[in-house]
Design a protein around this motif. Structure first.
Motif, PDB file in Angstrom:
ATOM      1  N   ALA A  95     -10.270 -12.282  -4.864  1.00 28.48           N
ATOM      2  CA  ALA A  95     -11.072 -11.622  -5.666  1.00 28.48           C
ATOM      3  C   ALA A  95     -10.578 -11.794  -7.216  1.00 28.48           C
ATOM      4  N   GLN A  96     -11.238 -11.326  -8.337  1.00 33.44           N
ATOM      5  CA  GLN A  96     -10.446 -11.432  -9.564  1.00 33.44           C
ATOM      6  C   GLN A  96      -9.254 -10.747  -9.552  1.00 33.44           C
ATOM      7  N   HIS A  97      -9.109  -9.525  -8.529  1.00 34.16           N
ATOM      8  CA  HIS A  97      -7.955  -8.740  -8.620  1.00 34.16           C
ATOM      9  C   HIS A  97      -7.654  -8.641  -6.979  1.00 34.16           C
ATOM     10  N   PRO A  98      -7.021  -9.897  -6.517  1.00 36.19           N
ATOM     11  CA  PRO A  98      -6.515  -9.898  -5.243  1.00 36.19           C
ATOM     12  C   PRO A  98      -6.082  -8.702  -4.642  1.00 36.19           C
ATOM     13  N   VAL A  99      -6.243  -8.640  -3.311  1.00 38.84           N
ATOM     14  CA  VAL A  99      -5.713  -7.347  -2.559  1.00 38.84           C
ATOM     15  C   VAL A  99      -5.194  -7.768  -1.076  1.00 38.84           C
ATOM     16  N   LEU A 100      -3.964  -7.166  -0.758  1.00 36.38           N
ATOM     17  CA  LEU A 100      -3.741  -7.271   0.700  1.00 36.38           C
ATOM     18  C   LEU A 100      -4.139  -6.171   1.438  1.00 36.38           C
ATOM     19  N   GLU A 101      -4.862  -6.186   2.526  1.00 40.39           N
ATOM     20  CA  GLU A 101      -5.314  -4.958   3.080  1.00 40.39           C
ATOM     21  C   GLU A 101      -4.922  -5.195   4.814  1.00 40.39           C
ATOM     22  N   SER A 102      -4.787  -3.912   5.271  1.00 38.80           N
ATOM     23  CA  SER A 102      -4.568  -3.894   6.757  1.00 38.80           C
ATOM     24  C   SER A 102      -5.756  -3.341   7.561  1.00 38.80           C
ATOM     25  N   GLY A 120     -11.853  -2.517  13.048  1.00 35.39           N
ATOM     26  CA  GLY A 120     -12.212  -2.791  11.587  1.00 35.39           C
ATOM     27  C   GLY A 120     -11.893  -1.513  10.640  1.00 35.39           C
ATOM     28  N   LYS A 121     -11.439  -0.747  11.282  1.00 32.19           N
ATOM     29  CA  LYS A 121     -10.805   0.791  10.432  1.00 32.19           C
ATOM     30  C   LYS A 121      -9.567  -0.033   9.441  1.00 32.19           C
ATOM     31  N   ALA A 122     -10.135   0.368   8.141  1.00 31.34           N
ATOM     32  CA  ALA A 122      -9.020   0.045   7.230  1.00 31.34           C
ATOM     33  C   ALA A 122      -7.627   0.838   7.261  1.00 31.34           C
ATOM     34  N   GLY A 123      -6.549   0.365   7.257  1.00 33.14           N
ATOM     35  CA  GLY A 123      -5.210   0.906   7.088  1.00 33.14           C
ATOM     36  C   GLY A 123      -4.844   0.993   5.485  1.00 33.14           C
ATOM     37  N   TRP A 124      -3.705   0.171   5.463  1.00 30.28           N
ATOM     38  CA  TRP A 124      -3.000   0.188   4.003  1.00 30.28           C
ATOM     39  C   TRP A 124      -3.768  -0.827   2.950  1.00 30.28           C
ATOM     40  N   ARG A 125      -3.555  -0.486   1.655  1.00 34.62           N
ATOM     41  CA  ARG A 125      -4.149  -1.352   1.028  1.00 34.62           C
ATOM     42  C   ARG A 125      -3.273  -1.716  -0.441  1.00 34.62           C
ATOM     43  N   LEU A 126      -2.877  -2.737  -0.793  1.00 33.93           N
ATOM     44  CA  LEU A 126      -1.969  -3.034  -1.873  1.00 33.93           C
ATOM     45  C   LEU A 126      -2.592  -4.086  -2.549  1.00 33.93           C
ATOM     46  N   PRO A 127      -2.702  -3.818  -3.916  1.00 32.99           N
ATOM     47  CA  PRO A 127      -2.972  -4.901  -5.104  1.00 32.99           C
ATOM     48  C   PRO A 127      -1.804  -5.662  -5.260  1.00 32.99           C
ATOM     49  N   VAL A 128      -2.291  -7.038  -5.289  1.00 29.24           N
ATOM     50  CA  VAL A 128      -1.124  -8.032  -5.437  1.00 29.24           C
ATOM     51  C   VAL A 128      -0.638  -7.839  -6.756  1.00 29.24           C
ATOM     52  N   GLU A 129      -1.383  -7.442  -7.738  1.00 24.16           N
ATOM     53  CA  GLU A 129      -0.765  -7.097  -9.156  1.00 24.16           C
ATOM     54  C   GLU A 129       0.129  -6.101  -9.275  1.00 24.16           C
ATOM     55  N   GLN A 130       0.330  -5.176  -8.140  1.00 21.34           N
ATOM     56  CA  GLN A 130       1.280  -4.201  -8.388  1.00 21.34           C
ATOM     57  C   GLN A 130       2.632  -4.508  -8.059  1.00 21.34           C
ATOM     58  N   PRO A 131       3.013  -5.506  -7.397  1.00 24.43           N
ATOM     59  CA  PRO A 131       4.656  -6.013  -7.478  1.00 24.43           C
ATOM     60  C   PRO A 131       4.508  -7.082  -8.342  1.00 24.43           C
ATOM     61  N   LEU A 132       3.717  -8.076  -8.698  1.00 26.92           N
ATOM     62  CA  LEU A 132       3.862  -8.998  -9.494  1.00 26.92           C
ATOM     63  C   LEU A 132       3.400  -8.843 -11.142  1.00 26.92           C
ATOM     64  N   GLY A 133       2.652  -7.918 -11.470  1.00 23.75           N
ATOM     65  CA  GLY A 133       2.287  -7.383 -12.775  1.00 23.75           C
ATOM     66  C   GLY A 133       0.825  -7.972 -12.896  1.00 23.75           C
ATOM     67  N   THR A 134       0.321  -7.688 -13.906  1.00 23.31           N
ATOM     68  CA  THR A 134      -0.975  -7.934 -14.334  1.00 23.31           C
ATOM     69  C   THR A 134      -1.498  -9.402 -14.485  1.00 23.31           C
ATOM     70  N   GLY A 135      -2.418  -9.886 -14.516  1.00 19.03           N
ATOM     71  CA  GLY A 135      -2.708 -11.402 -14.568  1.00 19.03           C
ATOM     72  C   GLY A 135      -2.593 -12.130 -13.562  1.00 19.03           C
TER      73      GLY A 135
END
Length: 447
Positions: free
Chosen positions: A198-205, A211-226
């Motif tokens: 997506a415009q702001h990609p996310v890793l999701e478990s 299909g129950k969602a677990g953890w969620r990590l926006p890719v911009e959190q470790p790498l920075g915005t943009g």
């Protein structure tokens, strides 16, 4: 990306710099091996249940799904295949294969069969016999993937109604679904980690059965915005962690470079372990989950030296300073142990460096593995958009004179990876090879 073996994204980005190598390897004992010349493999190989699968291109440019016996390399069956909505930068997809019982597996691929408004058909077959098991109409998709004991598929990718479906491989029954587009980056018997594009990609478990969602990590959190996935990405795993690489992408209008680099997250809870921002992964090299090799890039776009990282900790295991890097005309090559890095110059003497010390290494009698072809031609595919390339192959070179070694053996395990001790790879003519050399199951260059 020009090299469709490096899992890219929504657009092609430029080729990454490559380079040449060192270190002779001792002769290895004989192992079960085979070579199948009946195929012209253009995708990676997947394997399960004693069967290896690949996508092959026929002389007329049509694609086909091919199954071979993993123990002998014998061709078991072939059926027509196609792509419906896959983007050129993503390369040719391999069939998905899922083990359903001891010595049993189901192979899933996109078939050209059209049905009214549907552009193609997802067909599941018995991996050993090719007998059809079930079908699902497809409008557009990036292709099926194995996720644990199931099949994951992003479908209707060209429509606003794009979604991810999780299917039972035996029956095709829908288990659960998600809106949007995603790619499987890791899975085991109970969980899957998806990269939501997506415009702001996310890793999701997710729990695979419910299909129950677990953890969620926006890719911009470790790498920075943009972050912009258009430059490409790749993931690989260790026992406990997922290591991700996002390549830089320069926006054609603003000329602004997106955030990029490597990062590691815990598979158990999505906690970030380490970050290496503003580095590019080089090719060929190991999976991000095994011995990633990178180059730092400063804010002015200038490249630094080379560093091999430890996938578990992110620390530098060895590096070559920028002052040691030749000006131009080289390609990277590595020996089987990746303990040295060399700069291969085709038809000319190259140079080599010890990765642990950064010191010059002897090039006499030194050999390294690099890309067989440095100017690949796009495939002349029938009925497909231009710009697709076959998955790359590696060849062994003499570093002292830049000449290709005739009759080389199997490429290194860091390139091929392995599945239950079997390593498979494509040669530069498209033939498929296999060897069982007791390397267990390990990631290759593509994850």
């Amino acid at each position: 990306m020009i090299w469709p073996h490096a899992k890219p994204a929504l657009l092609l980005a430029g080729a990454l710099a490559l380079a040449g190598c060192s270190g002779s390897e001792a002769a290895t004992p004989a192992h079960p091996t085979w070579h199948n010349t009946e195929v012209n493999a253009v995708s990676r190989t997947t394997a399960a249940g004693g069967v290896a699968m690949t996508t092959s291109m026929r002389p007329d440019g049509a694609l086909e799904t091919v199954a071979v016996d993993l123990a002998s390399g014998k061709k078991l069956w072939a059926h027509p295949a196609t792509m419906a909505g896959r983007l050129p930068g993503m390369g040719i997809p391999a069939p998905a294969i899922v083990e359903t019982g001891p010595g049993q597996a189901v192979a899933v691929a996109i078939d050209p069969a059209r049905r009214g408004r549907w552009n193609a058909t997802l067909i599941a077959r018995d991996a050993r016999t090719g007998a059809q098991k079930w079908t699902r109409p497809v409008h557009s998709t990036f292709g099926p993937q194995r996720c644990g004991a199931f099949v994951c598929l992003s479908e209707q990718t060209a429509l606003a109604t794009a979604r991810v479906v999780v299917l039972d491989p035996a029956t095709g029954r829908l288990m659960w679904k998600l809106p949007g587009i995603a790619e499987v980056e890791w899975s085991d018997a109970s969980r899957v980690v998806l990269l939501r594009l997506a415009q702001h990609p996310v890793l999701e478990s997710y729990d695979l059965k419910t299909g129950k969602a677990g953890w969620r990590l926006p890719v911009e959190q470790p790498l920075g915005t943009g972050v912009d996935m258009s430059g490409g990405w790749s993931f690989g795993a260790t026992a406990d962690n997922l290591i991700g690489y996002v390549a830089p992408y320069t926006h054609p209008e603003t000329e602004k470079v997106s955030a990029f680099g490597l990062f590691s997250v815990k598979l158990a809870d999505g906690t970030v372990n380490w970050i290496r921002p503003s580095v590019v992964r080089v090719y060929p090299s190991g999976s991000p989950g095994y011995a990633p090799v990178v180059r730092p890039v400063d804010q002015q776009g200038q490249y630094g030296g080379f560093a091999r990282l430890d996938a578990e900790s992110g620390r530098v295991l060895g590096q070559i300073p920028a002052t040691q890097v030749p000006d131009s005309g080289w390609w990277l090559a590595f020996p089987a142990r990746m303990d040295r890095l060399g700069f291969l110059k085709h038809g000319r003497p190259g140079s080599a460096f010890d990765l642990a010390t950064g010191q010059n290494a002897e090039v006499k009698d030194a050999r390294g593995w690099s890309f067989c072809v440095t100017d690949p031609k796009p495939l002349a595919l029938k009925g497909q958009n231009p710009g697709f390339y076959s998955v790359a192959s590696l060849c062994e070179f003499e570093l002292a004179d830049g000449r290709k070694v005739a009759g080389s053996g199997a490429p290194p395990a860091w390139f091929t990876g392995s599945q239950d001790g079997w390593r498979t790879w494509r040669d530069e003519r498209g033939g498929l090879h296999g060897i069982k050399d007791s390397t267990g199951t390990a990631p290759g260059m593509y994850g």
